[in-house]
Design an enzyme around this catalytic site. Structure first.
Site, PDB file in Angstrom:
ATOM      1  N   HIS A 281       0.832  -1.200   0.000  1.00  0.00           N
ATOM      2  CA  HIS A 281       0.000   0.000   0.000  1.00  0.00           C
ATOM      3  C   HIS A 281       0.870   1.255   0.000  1.00  0.00           C
ATOM      4  CE1 HIS A 281      -3.225   2.652   0.532  1.00  0.00           C
ATOM      5  NE2 HIS A 281      -3.679   2.307   1.724  1.00  0.00           N
TER       6      HIS A 281
ATOM      7  N   HIS B 239      -1.782  -0.510 -11.840  1.00  0.00           N
ATOM      8  CA  HIS B 239      -2.677  -0.132 -10.749  1.00  0.00           C
ATOM      9  C   HIS B 239      -3.924  -0.993 -10.831  1.00  0.00           C
ATOM     10  CE1 HIS B 239      -5.089   2.375  -8.068  1.00  0.00           C
ATOM     11  NE2 HIS B 239      -3.955   2.896  -7.669  1.00  0.00           N
TER      12      HIS B 239
ATOM     13  N   ASP C 116       3.193   6.528  -7.522  1.00  0.00           N
ATOM     14  CA  ASP C 116       4.449   6.269  -6.823  1.00  0.00           C
ATOM     15  C   ASP C 116       5.669   6.304  -7.726  1.00  0.00           C
ATOM     16  OD1 ASP C 116       3.477   6.037  -4.263  1.00  0.00           O
ATOM     17  OD2 ASP C 116       2.770   3.999  -4.637  1.00  0.00           O
TER      18      ASP C 116
END
Ligand code: CMC
Length: 444
Positions: A284, A323, A379
């Site tokens: 996460h 994702h 990210d």
């Protein structure tokens, strides 16, 4: 749900027409049922009427990890993963990053509307005057080993806050809810910075109420002997944008944890501690750190083709790509990419950025990645900004928790006010032994 009826009550007590239903035939019995379809969903409870016998428990749905189960109705965050759209309360993430500050977005998430100037001034004032934590929290943080992971410290200290504000247990009380929201948003940067200073063996820096929210955080992290800490406004702006980008992301793992734990009607500090715990996990909150490690391993632009081949051979993963929800360019990654360039203008070039940009370009030119709809996610670039800000990797997830606090609170408040919500308690499919005779220990 009823057998062979053209019209029946929908899940919300309305009447569903034949077009808004799903016809299901149970081949075990030959019985047919019609299930109401509302907002593209069927109610799992409707299937309990599907039985093989009168005393049968009824059919359950099985969905480990909730991959196709909506656990709530929510008006906070909208994501269209195929189109790469992210909106909070109807406002696109791009326009919020362009025009708003993080505290304004936090207000929007929690209050559902953008604040007027007066409302925003009050909100900023309230948050600013609640940034201090009780001195005993400082002592509590001091009790951790010198090398304790800052996320572990944050997790414990957010939970500990509940003992300082016992009235927060009154979750039906509007004043208590509001104060918990303000305190959590205000104190999270203080707790995060204390965890960092503890790690570094440096004295804790108290909040400076003259500074903006992101500036104050940088001050608590990095202030040394100077009387007043001054951050480059471009860095402060970049950090604030990162805060906006991480504020909420609908029913992700940590938000689900906050809602699940909060559904027991525990106080919001304890519920948010569960969110911090969920965020701690590498699947996460930890992916941006993995991106930096990957860029380190790649070492130079020349090694990119070889690395991409290894990804295709499944020996490596392209960290910061892919994702569960976005099957398109993550809109947050687009905003961050611009930010990285601005930050590096201040802090100086990063060889890793050159590798990252080239890696992205080559992957997006490669059928292997495009056919799997693998695009950069939030990210891919955020770690580069943190690194440029001289923030150690252990702090990346801690910093993620600061803005996500407003999302967690908004979701918690929505849950507490939702009449349909009850204590979260999934069912299971039991697959173990039954009705065994107890065996005395000397006969096993
Ligand atoms: N590198 C290489 N291949 C990948 C990657 C990747 N990063 N992600 C997915 N794939 C492949 C996967 O092997 C599969 O290929 P095939 O169909 O040939 O077996 C295909 O793409 C579909 O992937 P999936 O496993 O169904 O995707 P998922 O939805 O289960 O996983 C993910 C999503 C984010 C866990 C995964 O993409 C991943 O591990 N990415 C790298 C880690 C990362 O960057 N995580 C941060 C996510 S953003 C955080 C946030 O929103 O807060």
């Amino acid at each position: 749900m009823a057998g062979n009826e053209q019209e029946q009550a929908s899940g919300e007590g309305g009447v569903a027409t034949a077009e808004e239903t799903l016809s299901v035939t149970d081949n075990r019995t030959g019985e047919s049922y019609e299930v109401a379809v509302t907002d593209g969903t069927v109610r799992a409870m409707d299937f309990r009427e599907v039985k093989v016998a009168e005393d049968d428990f009824g059919l359950m749905t099985y969905d480990p990890a909730f991959t196709n189960t909506a656990s709530c109705r929510s008006a906070i965050t909208y994501i269209d993963g195929d189109a790469g759209i992210l909106e909070h309360r109807g406002y696109s993430i791009e326009s919020l990053c362009e025009n708003a500050t993080y505290l304004e977005v936090a207000y929007l998430l929690i209050h559902a509307e953008l604040p007027t100037q007066a409302q925003l001034d009050d909100w900023i004032h309230e948050v600013t005057i609640h940034t201090y934590v009780h001195e005993n929290i400082k002592k509590f943080v001091e009790g951790f080993r010198y090398d304790a992971h800052p996320m572990g410290i944050l997790l414990a200290s957010v939970g500990a806050l509940s003992t300082f504000y016992p009235d927060a247990k009154q979750i039906e009380d509007d004043y208590e809810r509001h104060m918990a929201a303000v305190r959590l948003i205000a104190k999270m940067p203080t707790l995060a910075a204390f965890a960092y200073r503890h790690n570094m063996g440096l004295p804790y820096v108290y909040p400076d109420n003259d500074l903006s929210y992101p500036e104050n955080f940088l001050s608590m992290m990095f202030k040394m002997t100077e009387v007043k800490y001054e951050a480059d406004p471009r860095l402060t702006k970049a950090l604030d944008t990162l805060f906006i980008l991480h504020a909420d992301h609908e029913q992700n793992c940590s938000t689900n944890a906050v809602r699940g734990v909060g559904s027991s009607q525990v106080d919001p500090y304890s519920a948010l501690a569960a969110g911090v715990a969920a965020l701690y996990g590498p699947l996460h909150g930890g992916a941006n750190e993995a991106v930096l490690k990957m860029l380190d391993r790649i070492e130079s632009v020349d090694n990119i083709p070889d690395y991409l081949e290894r990804v295709k051979e499944r020996e490596e993963k392209l960290m910061g790509f892919g994702h569960r929800v976005y099957k398109n360019y993550d809109p947050r990654a687009r905003v961050i990419k611009k930010n990285v360039e601005e930050v590096l203008e201040v802090t100086g070039k990063s060889p890793k950025l050159e590798i990252a940009v080239e890696l992205e370009k080559r992957a997006l030119d490669d059928e292997y990645f495009t056919s799997r709809k693998l695009y950069p996610n939030v990210d891919f670039y955020s770690g580069l900004i943190y690194e440029a800000l001289k923030i150690p990797t252990g702090m990346f997830t801690v910093i993620f928790a600061i803005p996500r606090t407003s999302g967690w609170i908004a979701q918690w408040l929505e849950m507490v006010d939702d009449d349909e919500q009850k204590i979260a308690r999934p069912r299971q499919v039991y697959i173990g032994e039954r009705e065994r005779e107890y065996v005395p220990i000397d006969q096993r």
